[in-house]
Write a protein that holds these residues in place. Structure first.
Motif, PDB file in Angstrom:
ATOM      1  N   MET A  77      17.821  17.461 -38.600  1.00 29.90           N
ATOM      2  CA  MET A  77      18.765  17.252 -37.514  1.00 29.90           C
ATOM      3  C   MET A  77      18.590  18.384 -36.487  1.00 29.90           C
ATOM      4  SD  MET A  77      20.881  14.593 -38.442  1.00 29.90           S
ATOM      5  CE  MET A  77      22.444  14.806 -37.650  1.00 29.90           C
ATOM      6  N   PRO A  78      18.609  18.032 -35.210  1.00 32.09           N
ATOM      7  CA  PRO A  78      18.468  19.058 -34.174  1.00 32.09           C
ATOM      8  C   PRO A  78      19.728  19.906 -34.055  1.00 32.09           C
ATOM      9  CG  PRO A  78      18.811  16.902 -33.185  1.00 32.09           C
ATOM     10  CD  PRO A  78      18.690  16.689 -34.659  1.00 32.09           C
ATOM     11  N   THR A  79      19.561  21.142 -33.624  1.00 31.69           N
ATOM     12  CA  THR A  79      20.698  22.025 -33.376  1.00 31.69           C
ATOM     13  C   THR A  79      20.756  22.376 -31.896  1.00 31.69           C
ATOM     14  OG1 THR A  79      19.448  24.037 -33.799  1.00 31.69           O
ATOM     15  CG2 THR A  79      20.609  23.054 -35.683  1.00 31.69           C
ATOM     16  N   ILE A  80      21.974  22.622 -31.449  1.00 32.79           N
ATOM     17  CA  ILE A  80      22.214  23.087 -30.084  1.00 32.79           C
ATOM     18  C   ILE A  80      23.033  24.358 -30.198  1.00 32.79           C
ATOM     19  CG2 ILE A  80      23.289  22.580 -27.847  1.00 32.79           C
ATOM     20  CD1 ILE A  80      23.001  19.591 -28.594  1.00 32.79           C
ATOM     21  N   THR A  81      22.642  25.380 -29.451  1.00 35.09           N
ATOM     22  CA  THR A  81      23.414  26.613 -29.412  1.00 35.09           C
ATOM     23  C   THR A  81      24.197  26.643 -28.109  1.00 35.09           C
ATOM     24  OG1 THR A  81      21.803  27.788 -30.755  1.00 35.09           O
ATOM     25  CG2 THR A  81      23.344  29.133 -29.470  1.00 35.09           C
ATOM     26  N   PHE A  82      25.509  26.734 -28.236  1.00 36.01           N
ATOM     27  CA  PHE A  82      26.408  26.861 -27.094  1.00 36.01           C
ATOM     28  C   PHE A  82      26.839  28.320 -27.019  1.00 36.01           C
ATOM     29  CE2 PHE A  82      26.799  22.489 -28.431  1.00 36.01           C
ATOM     30  CZ  PHE A  82      26.900  21.776 -27.248  1.00 36.01           C
ATOM     31  N   THR A  83      26.643  28.946 -25.869  1.00 35.12           N
ATOM     32  CA  THR A  83      27.103  30.304 -25.644  1.00 35.12           C
ATOM     33  C   THR A  83      28.222  30.229 -24.617  1.00 35.12           C
ATOM     34  OG1 THR A  83      24.903  31.186 -26.078  1.00 35.12           O
ATOM     35  CG2 THR A  83      26.450  32.639 -24.941  1.00 35.12           C
ATOM     36  N   SER A  84      29.380  30.789 -24.960  1.00 36.10           N
ATOM     37  CA  SER A  84      30.518  30.770 -24.042  1.00 36.10           C
ATOM     38  C   SER A  84      30.297  31.772 -22.918  1.00 36.10           C
ATOM     39  CB  SER A  84      31.817  31.101 -24.779  1.00 36.10           C
ATOM     40  OG  SER A  84      31.849  32.484 -25.103  1.00 36.10           O
ATOM     41  N   SER A  85      31.138  31.699 -21.924  1.00 37.03           N
ATOM     42  CA  SER A  85      31.046  32.631 -20.797  1.00 37.03           C
ATOM     43  C   SER A  85      31.307  34.070 -21.232  1.00 37.03           C
ATOM     44  CB  SER A  85      32.031  32.228 -19.697  1.00 37.03           C
ATOM     45  OG  SER A  85      33.356  32.279 -20.183  1.00 37.03           O
ATOM     46  N   THR A  86      31.907  34.254 -22.405  1.00 37.07           N
ATOM     47  CA  THR A  86      32.167  35.602 -22.924  1.00 37.07           C
ATOM     48  C   THR A  86      31.114  36.049 -23.941  1.00 37.07           C
ATOM     49  OG1 THR A  86      33.613  34.738 -24.669  1.00 37.07           O
ATOM     50  CG2 THR A  86      34.659  35.370 -22.569  1.00 37.07           C
ATOM     51  N   GLY A  87      30.092  35.200 -24.166  1.00 38.97           N
ATOM     52  CA  GLY A  87      29.009  35.577 -25.069  1.00 38.97           C
ATOM     53  C   GLY A  87      29.129  35.091 -26.496  1.00 38.97           C
ATOM     54  N   GLU A  88      30.223  34.393 -26.828  1.00 36.67           N
ATOM     55  CA  GLU A  88      30.401  33.864 -28.179  1.00 36.67           C
ATOM     56  C   GLU A  88      29.456  32.685 -28.398  1.00 36.67           C
ATOM     57  OE1 GLU A  88      33.961  31.592 -30.600  1.00 36.67           O
ATOM     58  OE2 GLU A  88      34.485  32.939 -28.962  1.00 36.67           O
ATOM     59  N   LYS A  89      28.723  32.690 -29.511  1.00 37.49           N
ATOM     60  CA  LYS A  89      27.739  31.638 -29.790  1.00 37.49           C
ATOM     61  C   LYS A  89      28.221  30.713 -30.896  1.00 37.49           C
ATOM     62  CE  LYS A  89      23.641  34.311 -28.525  1.00 37.49           C
ATOM     63  NZ  LYS A  89      23.377  33.702 -27.269  1.00 37.49           N
ATOM     64  N   GLN A  90      27.923  29.421 -30.713  1.00 37.12           N
ATOM     65  CA  GLN A  90      28.175  28.412 -31.737  1.00 37.12           C
ATOM     66  C   GLN A  90      26.896  27.604 -31.881  1.00 37.12           C
ATOM     67  OE1 GLN A  90      31.987  26.636 -29.998  1.00 37.12           O
ATOM     68  NE2 GLN A  90      32.015  25.876 -32.087  1.00 37.12           N
ATOM     69  N   GLU A  91      26.323  27.592 -33.064  1.00 37.15           N
ATOM     70  CA  GLU A  91      25.165  26.741 -33.319  1.00 37.15           C
ATOM     71  C   GLU A  91      25.667  25.496 -34.027  1.00 37.15           C
ATOM     72  OE1 GLU A  91      21.281  26.879 -36.045  1.00 37.15           O
ATOM     73  OE2 GLU A  91      21.409  28.502 -34.560  1.00 37.15           O
ATOM     74  N   ILE A  92      25.379  24.343 -33.439  1.00 38.14           N
ATOM     75  CA  ILE A  92      25.933  23.087 -33.930  1.00 38.14           C
ATOM     76  C   ILE A  92      24.806  22.121 -34.249  1.00 38.14           C
ATOM     77  CG2 ILE A  92      27.340  21.086 -33.294  1.00 38.14           C
ATOM     78  CD1 ILE A  92      28.965  23.003 -31.494  1.00 38.14           C
ATOM     79  N   VAL A  93      24.912  21.472 -35.399  1.00 42.10           N
ATOM     80  CA  VAL A  93      23.987  20.398 -35.745  1.00 42.10           C
ATOM     81  C   VAL A  93      24.421  19.173 -34.959  1.00 42.10           C
ATOM     82  CG1 VAL A  93      23.128  18.916 -37.585  1.00 42.10           C
ATOM     83  CG2 VAL A  93      23.544  21.345 -38.035  1.00 42.10           C
ATOM     84  N   ALA A  94      23.486  18.630 -34.178  1.00 30.80           N
ATOM     85  CA  ALA A  94      23.792  17.505 -33.295  1.00 30.80           C
ATOM     86  C   ALA A  94      23.261  16.201 -33.881  1.00 30.80           C
ATOM     87  CB  ALA A  94      23.176  17.752 -31.926  1.00 30.80           C
ATOM     88  N   THR A  95      23.822  15.115 -33.411  1.00 27.55           N
ATOM     89  CA  THR A  95      23.401  13.785 -33.829  1.00 27.55           C
ATOM     90  C   THR A  95      22.476  13.195 -32.771  1.00 27.55           C
ATOM     91  OG1 THR A  95      25.490  13.449 -34.999  1.00 27.55           O
ATOM     92  CG2 THR A  95      24.222  11.483 -34.451  1.00 27.55           C
TER      93      THR A  95
END
Length: 107
Positions: free
Chosen positions: A1-19
């Protein structure tokens, strides 16, 4: 499954498994990415899923359509050359590892 990394405007990262087949906006909303609103549900009429795509990933995305280009002119935070609407990026295996940054606000 592909992952997407979202970085917030404050630098917080979330790596999410995408569908595969979902949009990046749907992935963000489903996983509680706070800085993606997606008011219109992904029908390209609100620009509340504005993201900045990492320049290293830009060549992996389809071209910006005329409609997306017009909507990007109405984002709450000024667009840059890396701006895209997350509802217009469809997740595929080839997009695995995509990195996007969210603006400080969408509305």
């Amino acid at each position: 499954m592909p992952t997407i990394t979202f970085t917030s405007s404050t630098g917080e990262k979330q790596e999410i498994v995408a569908t595969v087949g979902e949009s990046v906006m749907q992935t963000a909303v489903r996983n509680g990415v706070r800085e993606i609103v997606g008011d219109c549900g992904g029908v390209l009429s609100c620009a509340t899923c504005h993201v900045f795509v990492d320049s290293a990933d830009a060549d992996r995305l389809p071209e910006v359509s005329d409609m997306e280009d017009a909507m990007l002119d109405g984002t709450a935070v000024d667009r840059t050359e890396d701006s895209r609407l997350a509802c217009q990026i469809v997740v595929s295996e080839e997009l695995g590892g995509l990195h996007v940054t969210t603006p400080e606000c969408q509305e």
